[in-house]
Design an enzyme around this catalytic site. Structure first.
Site, PDB file in Angstrom:
ATOM      1  N   GLU A  17      52.327  41.619  43.841  1.00 38.25           N
ATOM      2  CA  GLU A  17      52.287  41.838  45.290  1.00 38.25           C
ATOM      3  C   GLU A  17      52.682  43.277  45.596  1.00 38.25           C
ATOM      4  O   GLU A  17      53.723  43.743  45.150  1.00 38.25           O
ATOM      5  CB  GLU A  17      53.219  40.864  46.008  1.00 38.25           C
ATOM      6  CG  GLU A  17      53.413  41.116  47.483  1.00 38.25           C
ATOM      7  CD  GLU A  17      52.107  41.171  48.262  1.00 38.25           C
ATOM      8  OE1 GLU A  17      51.865  42.205  48.910  1.00 38.25           O
ATOM      9  OE2 GLU A  17      51.334  40.192  48.199  1.00 38.25           O
ATOM     10  N   LEU A  29      56.881  38.532  49.869  1.00 35.76           N
ATOM     11  CA  LEU A  29      55.751  37.686  49.493  1.00 35.76           C
ATOM     12  C   LEU A  29      55.172  37.020  50.740  1.00 35.76           C
ATOM     13  O   LEU A  29      55.778  37.008  51.796  1.00 35.76           O
ATOM     14  CB  LEU A  29      56.214  36.631  48.489  1.00 35.76           C
ATOM     15  CG  LEU A  29      56.841  37.155  47.189  1.00 35.76           C
ATOM     16  CD1 LEU A  29      57.341  35.997  46.335  1.00 35.76           C
ATOM     17  CD2 LEU A  29      55.850  38.004  46.402  1.00 35.76           C
ATOM     18  N   ILE A  60      42.207  35.583  67.158  1.00 33.34           N
ATOM     19  CA  ILE A  60      43.384  36.455  67.166  1.00 33.34           C
ATOM     20  C   ILE A  60      43.589  37.100  68.525  1.00 33.34           C
ATOM     21  O   ILE A  60      44.700  37.127  69.067  1.00 33.34           O
ATOM     22  CB  ILE A  60      43.257  37.525  66.052  1.00 33.34           C
ATOM     23  CG1 ILE A  60      43.218  36.856  64.682  1.00 33.34           C
ATOM     24  CG2 ILE A  60      44.406  38.521  66.121  1.00 33.34           C
ATOM     25  CD1 ILE A  60      42.848  37.801  63.542  1.00 33.34           C
ATOM     26  N   GLU A  81      44.805  34.453  71.156  1.00 30.46           N
ATOM     27  CA  GLU A  81      46.182  34.004  70.942  1.00 30.46           C
ATOM     28  C   GLU A  81      47.181  35.068  71.391  1.00 30.46           C
ATOM     29  O   GLU A  81      48.122  34.782  72.142  1.00 30.46           O
ATOM     30  CB  GLU A  81      46.402  33.655  69.471  1.00 30.46           C
ATOM     31  CG  GLU A  81      45.694  32.390  69.018  1.00 30.46           C
ATOM     32  CD  GLU A  81      45.914  32.062  67.553  1.00 30.46           C
ATOM     33  OE1 GLU A  81      45.399  31.021  67.101  1.00 30.46           O
ATOM     34  OE2 GLU A  81      46.600  32.833  66.855  1.00 30.46           O
ATOM     35  N   HIS A  84      50.063   3.928  71.753  1.00 32.87           N
ATOM     36  CA  HIS A  84      50.017   4.254  73.180  1.00 32.87           C
ATOM     37  C   HIS A  84      51.438   4.493  73.694  1.00 32.87           C
ATOM     38  O   HIS A  84      52.335   3.724  73.369  1.00 32.87           O
ATOM     39  CB  HIS A  84      49.376   3.105  73.966  1.00 32.87           C
ATOM     40  CG  HIS A  84      49.445   3.299  75.452  1.00 32.87           C
ATOM     41  ND1 HIS A  84      48.603   4.161  76.122  1.00 32.87           N
ATOM     42  CD2 HIS A  84      50.282   2.755  76.386  1.00 32.87           C
ATOM     43  CE1 HIS A  84      48.914   4.126  77.408  1.00 32.87           C
ATOM     44  NE2 HIS A  84      49.928   3.274  77.597  1.00 32.87           N
TER      45      HIS A  84
END
Length: 468
Positions: free
Chosen positions: A33, A38, A186, A189, A446
């Protein structure tokens, strides 16, 4: 030099899940990475932080607009502390990323921090942040390097006033007027986050509707609801110029007839999709081919042009979704272990986490028409549910598309409260090739939002919905 059965380049949802599954299956595994944390885009600057801000802003919006109606009185003015909201978001991100690190340790996966690049098909160079380099050997490699925000050629992203989703997650002030280029997931939102907090929000979309990849009925309903919340939409408009003068950003766009619209705001969010990220990978050294869109080419087994190298997630074709990448990560791990996994891409759900939430799985009505499929439709409005009235979440509907002859469910499209969770019912039903009548005969508790799925199934079965 350390040697591994599998090396994974990239620690996003696809990469770290692939690494875990490889380790579970007894393979010695490493993950590489480039960043110090991470989790990739999703955990750091995507899914998780955006949902944290959506939830915080939703609480504020409820306090301002709905608490009094619920009988909750707050003395004094309800105020936004944006800095605290952003800090809470970051704490959620930090906890989640730490969780991934814990999983790496638990599964005895070696983590290398640095940029991974191929020396050849079985050796990977890792350039660390301090400038030093290390080389490892991997019998198999999984490319999971993800994606980055796209832009338009004539737009200069300055990361201050002309921004991407990454910068929008850590603004130091609520924009007065946020102009969003792109009416996809994106943009909508993040637009809703800042609309709730007091910003004026304008959305410019090249296509003739927002969320253009989803069913047209969902687009129409979401447009109606967001307009009611104060959004302004400029669909069918092509952006031709974005300029900045101090704190002012000017966006110019033309409609289909060439008529110009000029929008002035203090921030412009460029949200026109994402591009596969392979920078620094040195794919050619391993014989890995990229296509004209910059995606890593793979076959049906997610194998690249070099047989011991695989690729998953945003860096290959298909929807750029965290859960799609996870499924592909497990698929590759199990393939390497000699198993026979399977992914049905038709059953990967899509979700928009606005409020109301939008979710879908399977074929849209437009796709069925284009394919010449004879289908029937059952639709049920959320306003007809007691649960929706109780929570004041009456916008939206559930729509089920079923084969006209066999009654098999071909697509489920929903907009309303908690649809991001409820779509799993649709995925489960379609995974088992349920008919609309199968769903209609299942007992649903319900009062719940899920009753709308049963009612839509009843509507698709000889128009038998009970509560409309």
């Amino acid at each position: 030099m350390s040697s591994y059965d599998v090396a994974v380049i990239g620690s996003g949802p696809g990469g770290y899940v692939a690494a875990i599954r490889c380790a579970q299956l007894g393979m010695k595994t490493a993950i590489i990475e480039k960043y110090s944390t991470l989790g990739g885009t999703c955990l750091n600057v995507g899914c998780i932080p955006s949902k944290a801000l959506l939830d915080s802003s939703h609480h504020y919006d409820d306090a301002v607009r709905h608490f009094e109606e619920h009988g909750i009185e707050i003395p004094g003015e309800v105020k936004v502390n944006l800095e605290k909201m952003i800090n809470r978001k970051q704490s959620v991100v930090d906890q989640t990323c730490s969780g991934v690190k814990f999983l790496m340790d638990k599964n005895k996966i070696d983590v290398y921090e640095g940029v991974g690049s191929f020396a050849d098909s079985t050796h990977i160079n890792i350039k660390k942040t301090d400038g030093s380099e290390e080389k490892i050997e991997a019998r198999n490699t999984i490319i999971a390097t993800g994606s980055k925000p796209s832009t338009l050629p004539f737009i200069e992203i300055d990361k201050e006033r002309v921004i991407t989703s990454t910068e929008a997650l850590k603004l130091k002030e609520v924009p007065k007027h946020l102009v969003i280029i792109g009416g996809g997931v994106i943009g909508l939102e993040l637009g809703q986050v800042y609309k709730r907090l007091g910003a004026e929000v304008s959305v410019v979309e090249f296509m003739d509707r927002i969320i253009p990849g989803m069913d047209g009925a969902l687009s129409k309903e979401l447009t109606k609801v967001l307009k009611k919340q104060g959004f302004k939409f400029y669909t069918g408009h092509k952006v031709k110029e974005v300029t900045r003068d101090g704190k002012k950003v000017t966006v110019k766009a033309d409609d289909k007839k060439g008529k110009e619209v000029v929008l002035e705001g203090d921030y412009c969010l460029v949200s026109v999709g994402r591009r596969p990220y392979t920078d620094g990978l040195n794919a050619e050294a391993a014989g890995v081919k990229l296509n004209e869109r910059g995606q890593v080419e793979v076959n049906d087994h997610l194998q690249t042009s070099t047989s011991n190298i695989y690729a998953i997630g945003d860096v290959i074709k298909g929807a750029m979704l965290a859960h799609k990448a996870e499924e592909e990560g497990v698929f590759v791990a199990e393939t390497l272990a000699g198993q026979k996994p399977h992914i049905d891409y038709n059953l990967i759900p899509g979700v928009v986490y606005t409020w109301p939430e939008v979710a879908a799985v399977g074929k849209t009505e437009e796709q069925l028409k284009e394919a010449g499929v004879d289908y029937k439709v059952g639709q049920f409005p959320m306003r007809a549910l007691g649960r929706s009235r109780a929570s004041m979440d009456t916008d939206g509907f559930v729509k089920i598309l079923a084969d006209a002859a066999t009654d098999e469910v071909l697509g489920i499209h929903m907009i309303g409260a908690r649809m991001a969770d409820l779509i799993a019912e649709g995925v489960t039903a379609m995974e088992y090739r349920a008919s609309a009548e199968d769903i209609s005969r299942m007992s649903h508790a319900h009062p719940t939002y899920a009753e709308a799925v049963k009612e839509a199934a009843l509507a698709a079965t000889d128009n038998r919905a009970l509560h409309v």
